[in-house]
Design a protein around this motif. Structure first.
Motif, mmCIF file in Angstrom:
data_model
loop_
_atom_site.group_PDB
_atom_site.id
_atom_site.type_symbol
_atom_site.label_atom_id
_atom_site.label_comp_id
_atom_site.label_asym_id
_atom_site.label_seq_id
_atom_site.Cartn_x
_atom_site.Cartn_y
_atom_site.Cartn_z
ATOM 1 N N ALA A 50 -3.041 -7.395 10.293
ATOM 2 C CA ALA A 50 -4.463 -7.588 9.747
ATOM 3 C C ALA A 50 -5.052 -6.422 9.234
ATOM 4 N N ASP A 51 -4.380 -5.340 9.488
ATOM 5 C CA ASP A 51 -5.121 -3.784 8.862
ATOM 6 C C ASP A 51 -4.097 -3.167 7.902
ATOM 7 N N PRO A 52 -4.616 -2.524 6.857
ATOM 8 C CA PRO A 52 -3.957 -1.968 5.703
ATOM 9 C C PRO A 52 -2.748 -1.030 6.475
ATOM 10 N N VAL A 53 -1.660 -0.889 5.800
ATOM 11 C CA VAL A 53 -0.709 -0.086 6.386
ATOM 12 C C VAL A 53 -0.749 1.166 5.435
ATOM 13 N N SER A 54 -0.713 2.317 6.153
ATOM 14 C CA SER A 54 -0.905 3.471 5.500
ATOM 15 C C SER A 54 0.279 3.952 4.628
ATOM 16 N N ALA A 84 6.784 4.558 -1.043
ATOM 17 C CA ALA A 84 5.971 4.126 0.045
ATOM 18 C C ALA A 84 4.602 3.734 -0.555
ATOM 19 N N ALA A 85 4.039 4.655 -1.501
ATOM 20 C CA ALA A 85 2.667 4.314 -1.975
ATOM 21 C C ALA A 85 2.653 2.927 -2.733
ATOM 22 N N ALA A 86 3.694 3.033 -3.624
ATOM 23 C CA ALA A 86 3.795 1.538 -4.381
ATOM 24 C C ALA A 86 3.981 0.438 -3.439
ATOM 25 N N ILE A 87 4.755 0.624 -2.572
ATOM 26 C CA ILE A 87 5.105 -0.518 -1.615
ATOM 27 C C ILE A 87 3.824 -0.769 -1.026
ATOM 28 N N ALA A 88 3.247 0.083 -0.092
ATOM 29 C CA ALA A 88 1.972 -0.067 0.454
ATOM 30 C C ALA A 88 0.941 -0.786 -0.148
ATOM 31 N N ALA A 89 0.883 -0.461 -1.519
ATOM 32 C CA ALA A 89 -0.174 -0.993 -2.302
ATOM 33 C C ALA A 89 0.302 -2.656 -2.736
#
Length: 183
Positions: free
Chosen positions: A51-55, A31-36
């Protein structure tokens, strides 16, 4: 949807530069790598309408929900790092749509133009085909020549064009839809 086991993917696939690339099923730990990867596009482009970053927690939940629905979520790895991801999601909620899915692919911006997207997306298509799905639909915010070329190289055909359906970065955005029949 038929209960079909996901296909076995080759352990290592070559990209255009002949560096080893591993395509594998994603898991919550990705999840962290994909979110980045995704949040770069959220912040800097109109490719996604988010429009907003995904945690990381929200991305972990998205991955878990997709896998729980027996749909594939794949990652491409090179050099021990996630360089891209692709997944299938339900096209619509009504029962008659159960054999149609929407496809999504995103690459680390440093990995574009190296053949990673084509190998990753082709693996996703095969994973969808193995699940006895019938139609794959890719939505593309326009203009996006690279995404159009990728879809058409893999056999997708343009089936729709919606004008000014999204508003982001102070402008209206068209969306086109490309479709691939798997059977």
């Amino acid at each position: 949807m038929p209960d079909v086991n996901p296909p076995r993917l080759p352990a290592v696939l070559p990209n255009r530069e002949h560096h080893p690339m591993n395509i594998r099923p994603a898991g919550p730990d990705d999840a962290a790598a994909i979110a980045a990867i995704y949040n770069h596009y959220v912040a800097t482009t109109c490719i996604t309408f988010e429009a907003d970053p995904v945690s990381v927690a929200d991305m972990r939940e998205r991955i878990t929900e997709t896998l729980a629905a027996n749909l594939p979520w794949l990652v491409a790895e090179g050099g021990g790092e996630v360089s891209g991801y692709a997944y299938g999601s339900r096209w619509k909620g009504r029962c008659a749509y159960r054999y149609s899915v929407e496809s999504t692919v995103y690459l680390d911006v440093s990995k574009t133009g190296q053949g990673v997207g084509k190998v990753l997306y082709a693996a996703l298509i095969e994973a969808l085909r193995a699940r006895s799905l019938h139609a794959v639909i890719g939505g593309i915010a326009l203009p996006n020549e690279a995404s159009i070329a990728l879809h058409e190289r893999l056999g997708f055909e343009k089936v729709a064009h919606f004008k000014q359906v999204g508003f982001k970065q102070d402008r209206w955005i068209d969306v086109g839809y490309w479709q691939l029949l798997l059977a």
